[in-house]
Design an enzyme around this catalytic site. Structure first.
Site, PDB file in Angstrom:
ATOM      1  N   PRO B 162     -20.686  -2.846  -0.855  1.00  0.00           N
ATOM      2  CG  PRO B 162     -21.708  -4.920  -0.540  1.00  0.00           C
ATOM      3  CD  PRO B 162     -20.389  -4.209  -0.401  1.00  0.00           C
ATOM      4  CB  CYS B 163     -23.091   1.470   0.988  1.00  0.00           C
ATOM      5  SG  CYS B 163     -22.835   2.386  -0.524  1.00  0.00           S
TER       6      CYS B 163
END
Lengths: 190, 259
Positions: B162-163
């Site tokens: 989850p950048c």
């Protein structure tokens, strides 16, 4: 007369496979997939089975190639060798099917359009469908020889290798198979 | 001697179905596979090899995805329809939760630094955000904030790693590699992040919030910070300010390396 059946760049392909199986393998699949599928389809009369057999053939070929020394790969007559695997799978399936005669015949996909005009084409299509049915009714020895010779267009030497029969036997199987098909077609049209 | 019957037999040759080559290459392990799945930001392609998921991208042209993949990974990739249901379940779950969970992710084509950034990022829980600087410090490279940004921009498996949960410390969202830049706030809102609240803090240059009952300070979106009642909430502009006020760093969200 050719002793083996050429495929485009067959020597290049065996050389490439001998050099690096992983790299050259996709080209092998591309070169032979129509061959194997067409033959398997005509011998099984089942598109799903034909696709399964085609895929399984290449998987087994891949495994085998990984174990062969390069010189052995270079010496292969590729089509005959790959068909050794495919023919076995087709025959095993034909055997298991013959014990279940109620097995449904599935419609074959449309064949390649090679003729001009709608009417001759329609006639030819009916003829091909009929012939495809008749092949399926031939005994294995004749059906396999006829299909490999005239649908797949393999040379007799390759068929002999693939079916593990002497060349003379293959020739007579093709001959008798064709005779029988002709007789049946004539019987129907008269 | 060629007669009618031989010509007709030759016409029984047909092309192999399109699935043969991809299926064979995937089964031999000579190609990676990809499937199309749904996500909050629309349909996505998810590719995987023998060691796990290698890539996730917005589903657009298949040929473009395939050629980019081969260029980037050095291996062909083929679209498949039938993959083990257990794998599909894991992929869907990883996408919807925004973390790998039990899904294997193959980051072996990346540098050690990139891998460290992405592994750390994968630890950020849904509904929370961290600044780039936090990732840099957590992986032991406090000076590499910019490089962290670059590594995240090249995240090969967005959504799953989850950048989108890594944002700028000034409250702006920063870049996002998956489709539109607006997808980043969209994903965060979907996870329940209070975007307006974050913006309000950022405009007042508040970086941390603490609780005057526990004397612990957190990143504002930390699940512990969010539990604090408003009347007990205090705001800090820096770690130093918080420490000076006698607060210690939260051991969960680690605003500074917690003791």
């Amino acid at each position: 007369m050719t002793t083996t059946t050429p495929i485009p760049d067959a020597t290049t392909l065996t050389a490439a496979l001998a050099e690096d199986v992983d790299r050259a393998f996709p080209a092998l699949v591309r070169a032979l997939q129509d061959d194997i599928y067409s033959g398997a389809l005509r011998l099984t009369r089942d598109p799903h089975a034909a696709q399964d057999i085609t895929q399984e053939t290449f998987l087994r070929a891949y495994t085998a190639l990984g174990l062969y020394p390069p010189q052995r790969i270079r010496d292969l007559s590729l089509r005959g060798w790959v068909w050794t695997i495919a023919a076995n799978l087709c025959r095993n399936r034909a055997r298991s099917r013959s014990r279940k005669p109620e097995a449904a015949l599935e419609a074959a996909p449309p064949v390649a359009d090679r003729r001009p005009g709608p009417e001759p084409e329609a006639m030819a299509s009916i003829e091909r469908d009929r012939l495809a049915d008749l092949i399926g009714d031939l005994p294995w020895a004749m059906a396999s020889a006829v299909v490999l010779r005239h649908v797949v267009d393999l040379a007799y030497e390759d068929i002999a290798e693939a079916l593990d029969r002497p060349v003379g036997t293959v020739k007579s199987d093709v001959h008798r198979g064709l005779q029988r098909l002709r007789a049946q077609l004539e019987e129907e049209s008269s | 001697m060629t007669d009618q019957i031989e010509t007709t037999l030759a016409g029984l040759r047909v092309p192999a179905p399109h699935g043969v080559l991809p299926n064979v290459l995937a089964a031999t392990g000579l190609a990676d596979r990809y499937v199309q799945r749904d996500s909050v930001v629309g349909p996505v392609y998810v590719a995987f090899g023998g060691d796990g998921v290698t890539r996730l991208d917005i589903a657009m042209s298949e040929s473009q995805f395939e050629s980019e993949y081969e260029e980037m990974m050095g291996r062909p990739v083929v679209k498949v329809d039938d993959v083990p249901p257990a794998l599909v379940t894991r992929v869907d779950r990883a996408i919807s939760e925004g973390r790998p969970g039990r899904l294997a992710v193959d980051l072996s084509s990346l540098t050690d630094f990139q891998q460290a950034v992405l592994r750390k990022t994968a630890e950020i829980p849904p509904g929370e955000v961290r600044p780039y600087g936090w990732v840099a410090r957590e992986i032991g490279k406090p000076g590499a904030v910019r490089a962290v940004g670059t590594a995240l921009a090249r995240n090969p498996v967005p959504l799953i790693i989850p950048c989108h949960r890594v944002v700028r410390s000034d409250g702006q969202f920063g870049q996002y590699s998956l489709g539109d830049a607006a997808n980043k706030p969209r994903l965060l809102r979907e996870e329940g992040v209070d975007l307006e609240g974050l913006e309000s803090l950022a405009t007042r240059r508040v970086r941390y919030t603490g609780s005057d009952t526990t004397k612990i300070y957190c990143h504002p979106t930390c699940r512990h910070a969010r539990r604090t009642m408003e009347i007990h909430q205090v705001e800090f502009k820096s770690e130093k300010a918080a420490e000076k006020a006698g607060y210690r760093a939260c051991k969960v969200c680690r605003p500074a390396v917690a003791a």
